[in-house]
Design a protein around this motif. Sequence first.
Motif, PDB file in Angstrom:
ATOM      1  N   PRO A   1      -3.949 -18.003 -12.924  1.00 62.04           N
ATOM      2  CA  PRO A   1      -3.923 -18.915 -11.772  1.00 62.04           C
ATOM      3  C   PRO A   1      -2.511 -19.282 -11.337  1.00 62.04           C
ATOM      4  O   PRO A   1      -2.259 -19.437 -10.129  1.00 62.04           O
ATOM      5  CB  PRO A   1      -4.695 -20.147 -12.269  1.00 62.04           C
ATOM      6  CG  PRO A   1      -4.723 -20.047 -13.733  1.00 62.04           C
ATOM      7  CD  PRO A   1      -4.682 -18.610 -14.062  1.00 62.04           C
ATOM      8  N   MET A   2      -1.567 -19.398 -12.279  1.00 60.99           N
ATOM      9  CA  MET A   2      -0.194 -19.723 -11.898  1.00 60.99           C
ATOM     10  C   MET A   2       0.457 -18.550 -11.162  1.00 60.99           C
ATOM     11  O   MET A   2       1.192 -18.748 -10.188  1.00 60.99           O
ATOM     12  CB  MET A   2       0.624 -20.089 -13.141  1.00 60.99           C
ATOM     13  CG  MET A   2       0.189 -21.374 -13.812  1.00 60.99           C
ATOM     14  SD  MET A   2       0.304 -22.836 -12.741  1.00 60.99           S
ATOM     15  CE  MET A   2      -1.435 -23.079 -12.330  1.00 60.99           C
ATOM     16  N   ALA A   3       0.179 -17.324 -11.616  1.00 62.65           N
ATOM     17  CA  ALA A   3       0.710 -16.157 -10.913  1.00 62.65           C
ATOM     18  C   ALA A   3       0.094 -16.038  -9.526  1.00 62.65           C
ATOM     19  O   ALA A   3       0.790 -15.705  -8.543  1.00 62.65           O
ATOM     20  CB  ALA A   3       0.430 -14.893 -11.723  1.00 62.65           C
ATOM     21  N   ALA A   4      -1.198 -16.326  -9.395  1.00 64.44           N
ATOM     22  CA  ALA A   4      -1.863 -16.294  -8.083  1.00 64.44           C
ATOM     23  C   ALA A   4      -1.272 -17.347  -7.153  1.00 64.44           C
ATOM     24  O   ALA A   4      -1.064 -17.094  -5.956  1.00 64.44           O
ATOM     25  CB  ALA A   4      -3.363 -16.508  -8.257  1.00 64.44           C
ATOM     26  N   LEU A   5      -0.987 -18.522  -7.690  1.00 69.12           N
ATOM     27  CA  LEU A   5      -0.388 -19.584  -6.875  1.00 69.12           C
ATOM     28  C   LEU A   5       1.007 -19.186  -6.414  1.00 69.12           C
ATOM     29  O   LEU A   5       1.388 -19.438  -5.259  1.00 69.12           O
ATOM     30  CB  LEU A   5      -0.326 -20.877  -7.700  1.00 69.12           C
ATOM     31  CG  LEU A   5       0.203 -22.114  -6.985  1.00 69.12           C
ATOM     32  CD1 LEU A   5      -0.687 -22.472  -5.795  1.00 69.12           C
ATOM     33  CD2 LEU A   5       0.291 -23.299  -7.952  1.00 69.12           C
ATOM     34  N   ASP A   6       1.768 -18.566  -7.302  1.00 66.10           N
ATOM     35  CA  ASP A   6       3.097 -18.073  -6.925  1.00 66.10           C
ATOM     36  C   ASP A   6       3.011 -17.053  -5.796  1.00 66.10           C
ATOM     37  O   ASP A   6       3.775 -17.119  -4.814  1.00 66.10           O
ATOM     38  CB  ASP A   6       3.783 -17.433  -8.137  1.00 66.10           C
ATOM     39  CG  ASP A   6       4.523 -18.451  -8.976  1.00 66.10           C
ATOM     40  OD1 ASP A   6       4.893 -19.508  -8.438  1.00 66.10           O
ATOM     41  OD2 ASP A   6       4.725 -18.193 -10.172  1.00 66.10           O
ATOM     42  N   ASN A   7       2.099 -16.091  -5.924  1.00 65.72           N
ATOM     43  CA  ASN A   7       1.954 -15.059  -4.901  1.00 65.72           C
ATOM     44  C   ASN A   7       1.483 -15.645  -3.578  1.00 65.72           C
ATOM     45  O   ASN A   7       1.925 -15.210  -2.496  1.00 65.72           O
ATOM     46  CB  ASN A   7       0.970 -13.985  -5.379  1.00 65.72           C
ATOM     47  CG  ASN A   7       1.537 -13.159  -6.520  1.00 65.72           C
ATOM     48  OD1 ASN A   7       2.748 -12.941  -6.595  1.00 65.72           O
ATOM     49  ND2 ASN A   7       0.677 -12.708  -7.421  1.00 65.72           N
ATOM     50  N   LEU A   8       0.591 -16.631  -3.632  1.00 68.20           N
ATOM     51  CA  LEU A   8       0.105 -17.273  -2.413  1.00 68.20           C
ATOM     52  C   LEU A   8       1.234 -17.991  -1.691  1.00 68.20           C
ATOM     53  O   LEU A   8       1.409 -17.867  -0.473  1.00 68.20           O
ATOM     54  CB  LEU A   8      -1.010 -18.253  -2.767  1.00 68.20           C
ATOM     55  CG  LEU A   8      -1.656 -19.002  -1.595  1.00 68.20           C
ATOM     56  CD1 LEU A   8      -2.380 -18.032  -0.669  1.00 68.20           C
ATOM     57  CD2 LEU A   8      -2.639 -20.052  -2.115  1.00 68.20           C
ATOM     58  N   PHE A   9       2.041 -18.748  -2.445  1.00 68.07           N
ATOM     59  CA  PHE A   9       3.145 -19.486  -1.837  1.00 68.07           C
ATOM     60  C   PHE A   9       4.212 -18.534  -1.312  1.00 68.07           C
ATOM     61  O   PHE A   9       4.790 -18.750  -0.231  1.00 68.07           O
ATOM     62  CB  PHE A   9       3.758 -20.442  -2.872  1.00 68.07           C
ATOM     63  CG  PHE A   9       4.817 -21.329  -2.321  1.00 68.07           C
ATOM     64  CD1 PHE A   9       4.494 -22.393  -1.479  1.00 68.07           C
ATOM     65  CD2 PHE A   9       6.154 -21.109  -2.628  1.00 68.07           C
ATOM     66  CE1 PHE A   9       5.481 -23.220  -0.962  1.00 68.07           C
ATOM     67  CE2 PHE A   9       7.148 -21.928  -2.111  1.00 68.07           C
ATOM     68  CZ  PHE A   9       6.804 -22.989  -1.278  1.00 68.07           C
ATOM     69  N   ASP A  10       4.486 -17.457  -2.072  1.00 66.60           N
ATOM     70  CA  ASP A  10       5.475 -16.466  -1.625  1.00 66.60           C
ATOM     71  C   ASP A  10       5.032 -15.799  -0.328  1.00 66.60           C
ATOM     72  O   ASP A  10       5.837 -15.621   0.598  1.00 66.60           O
ATOM     73  CB  ASP A  10       5.673 -15.416  -2.721  1.00 66.60           C
ATOM     74  CG  ASP A  10       6.711 -14.382  -2.341  1.00 66.60           C
ATOM     75  OD1 ASP A  10       7.893 -14.734  -2.243  1.00 66.60           O
ATOM     76  OD2 ASP A  10       6.328 -13.209  -2.132  1.00 66.60           O
ATOM     77  N   GLY A  11       3.739 -15.437  -0.237  1.00 62.50           N
ATOM     78  CA  GLY A  11       3.232 -14.837   1.001  1.00 62.50           C
ATOM     79  C   GLY A  11       3.302 -15.796   2.170  1.00 62.50           C
ATOM     80  O   GLY A  11       3.624 -15.394   3.306  1.00 62.50           O
ATOM     81  N   TRP A  12       3.018 -17.066   1.915  1.00 64.15           N
ATOM     82  CA  TRP A  12       3.077 -18.083   2.973  1.00 64.15           C
ATOM     83  C   TRP A  12       4.511 -18.261   3.482  1.00 64.15           C
ATOM     84  O   TRP A  12       4.757 -18.332   4.686  1.00 64.15           O
ATOM     85  CB  TRP A  12       2.527 -19.392   2.429  1.00 64.15           C
ATOM     86  CG  TRP A  12       2.507 -20.511   3.425  1.00 64.15           C
ATOM     87  CD1 TRP A  12       1.731 -20.611   4.530  1.00 64.15           C
ATOM     88  CD2 TRP A  12       3.328 -21.689   3.400  1.00 64.15           C
ATOM     89  NE1 TRP A  12       1.994 -21.785   5.197  1.00 64.15           N
ATOM     90  CE2 TRP A  12       2.975 -22.465   4.525  1.00 64.15           C
ATOM     91  CE3 TRP A  12       4.295 -22.167   2.530  1.00 64.15           C
ATOM     92  CZ2 TRP A  12       3.584 -23.686   4.808  1.00 64.15           C
ATOM     93  CZ3 TRP A  12       4.898 -23.377   2.805  1.00 64.15           C
ATOM     94  CH2 TRP A  12       4.550 -24.121   3.926  1.00 64.15           C
ATOM     95  N   MET A  13       5.482 -18.287   2.569  1.00 66.19           N
ATOM     96  CA  MET A  13       6.883 -18.437   2.965  1.00 66.19           C
ATOM     97  C   MET A  13       7.401 -17.195   3.688  1.00 66.19           C
ATOM     98  O   MET A  13       8.213 -17.298   4.613  1.00 66.19           O
ATOM     99  CB  MET A  13       7.737 -18.707   1.716  1.00 66.19           C
ATOM    100  CG  MET A  13       7.486 -20.067   1.068  1.00 66.19           C
ATOM    101  SD  MET A  13       7.947 -21.452   2.145  1.00 66.19           S
ATOM    102  CE  MET A  13       9.737 -21.324   2.106  1.00 66.19           C
ATOM    103  N   ARG A  14       6.925 -16.029   3.278  1.00 66.38           N
ATOM    104  CA  ARG A  14       7.326 -14.801   3.969  1.00 66.38           C
ATOM    105  C   ARG A  14       6.825 -14.784   5.407  1.00 66.38           C
ATOM    106  O   ARG A  14       7.550 -14.422   6.337  1.00 66.38           O
ATOM    107  CB  ARG A  14       6.773 -13.581   3.222  1.00 66.38           C
ATOM    108  CG  ARG A  14       7.525 -13.195   1.962  1.00 66.38           C
ATOM    109  CD  ARG A  14       6.796 -12.069   1.243  1.00 66.38           C
ATOM    110  NE  ARG A  14       7.447 -11.671   0.013  1.00 66.38           N
ATOM    111  CZ  ARG A  14       8.366 -10.706  -0.076  1.00 66.38           C
ATOM    112  NH1 ARG A  14       8.718 -10.050   1.029  1.00 66.38           N
ATOM    113  NH2 ARG A  14       8.917 -10.401  -1.225  1.00 66.38           N
ATOM    114  N   SER A  15       5.540 -15.168   5.586  1.00 66.28           N
ATOM    115  CA  SER A  15       4.952 -15.115   6.923  1.00 66.28           C
ATOM    116  C   SER A  15       5.544 -16.163   7.854  1.00 66.28           C
ATOM    117  O   SER A  15       5.670 -15.913   9.062  1.00 66.28           O
ATOM    118  CB  SER A  15       3.437 -15.308   6.831  1.00 66.28           C
ATOM    119  OG  SER A  15       3.127 -16.581   6.281  1.00 66.28           O
TER     120      SER A  15
END
Length: 533
Positions: A374-388
């Motif tokens: 779940p922590m890795a998923a949260l990291d990827n979600l936030f990273d994708g949001w910041m990229r977009s």
Amino acid sequence: MIVTAVVVLLPLTALFWIASGSSGDVWNSLISYVLPNSLTDTVLLMLGVGIGTATIGTGTAWLVTMCRFPGRSVLSWLLVMPLAVPSYIAAYCYVEILDFSGPFQTAVRELFGFKLARDYWFPDVRSLTGASMLLSLVLYPYVYLASRLVFSMQGASMLDAARSLGAGPHELFFRVAVPLARPAIAAGVILALLETLNDVGAVEALGVYTLTFAIFDTWLNKGSLPGAAQLALMVLAVVLVLIALERVARRNRQYSGRENARPPAPFELKGFKAVLALIATTTPVIAGLLGPLVYLTSAAFRRVEQINDPELISAAMNSVVIAIIAGFLTVVIAFTTLSICRQGVPASIQTLSRFLTFGYAVPGTVLAIGVFVPMAALDNLFDGWMRSLFGISTGLLISGGAAIIVFACTVRFLAVPLGTIEAGFSRVSRNIDHAGRLLGTGRTASTWKLHLPIMRKALAVAGLLVFVESMKELSATILLRPFNFNTLATFVYERASLAIFEDASIAALTIVLIGIIPVALLTRATDQSRSNS
């Protein structure tokens, strides 16, 4: 409180979700080569540790409580001190001490003129028997503390009645005292077995392939996270069975004595009996505490130049930072939760707060799997949001740094401040709350102006306990740490894995010395409970 419970229970939910995935062909290998040995080793190790801790803990508790012999008063608190030695450090020390090239076998060869190992017989510490004995020597204080408290609370009337019927010391112990103390003994044994299940470093060093180490091996060496999660559920089932057994042991087994009951008359031991009692109570202290402490101290003096080692300094700083943050977070969460419960909330919410303690019963390797995904998923979600939105890559903010270890320690050790602070709240009279309300102080203001000042000592003790537990934590940290990131515990583990444990002696000695602090506090609290009984 609901949000906190959801966050704390998230690793358990994630564990079930990961386990539902496909593990590929890894289970063919597990069933053929891993599970038969790991299940057998786990059951036999738990059986050995259970018998060992029950025997040592109950026997020594009876001797220092019900008998009088030279050195008894000092030994009564020294017998708790082996708790300060993490099992993995004790294992590394005894492998170094008892190995062929170690000081003990070297002395045997020089004394008797032996040249090779085949010239004489010497028990192998790297065995199931060695692991059972060693873990028993550092975990028996769980049984000792519980048994000692119960023995000290048993009034003289019951024991005097047994004496009047002709019962001697042995009959009093086996037929009266032990049956009455059975729930406490069972609770102590269960705690020791939970610590046994949590262990990774000691069992690896001693060559015992338990289910917990199989999780570690399946994730890191076989590269199968679903397979590791499925093994983790098996370990979790064992934990639930142990907890259920402890509940059954306590059911319908209650003993109530008068609060100010006259303590039983002790047995005065003299001569040979006093010597035997002294040997029986000093041996666990020497083997469980002094042996590792003396070895670590001598090794640390031989490696004193490593105090300036940048890797050691970095590991120490990482450990301190993680432990301080985890201690602060757990105390804040526990104090806030218990303050809300104290103000009066529905029974369902109070029941939900009890789930916050589940992490302490879950082995670190099991918890690590539930935390990582779940922590890795949260990291990827936030990273994708910041990229977009901003075209910025944040990377792995949580799972790629120390934050994930802090989260794991917070979940795992939250039960410690909950118990400590709850005990502190129990001593705060409700009349203080009522007086504050009569003076116009709201609930939030009462918490900050009334409860917080009164509870400062309990909060400090709770934070200290979590700090020390986080400093010692290995099983979850070894799986969750980023690359090139060490704590004192992983620093010790790495050096021991490379067969250069002496190079980690300063780090290991630091962990042991820090661990003595909460053990001393626990001993003091136990003595106060006995004196107030």
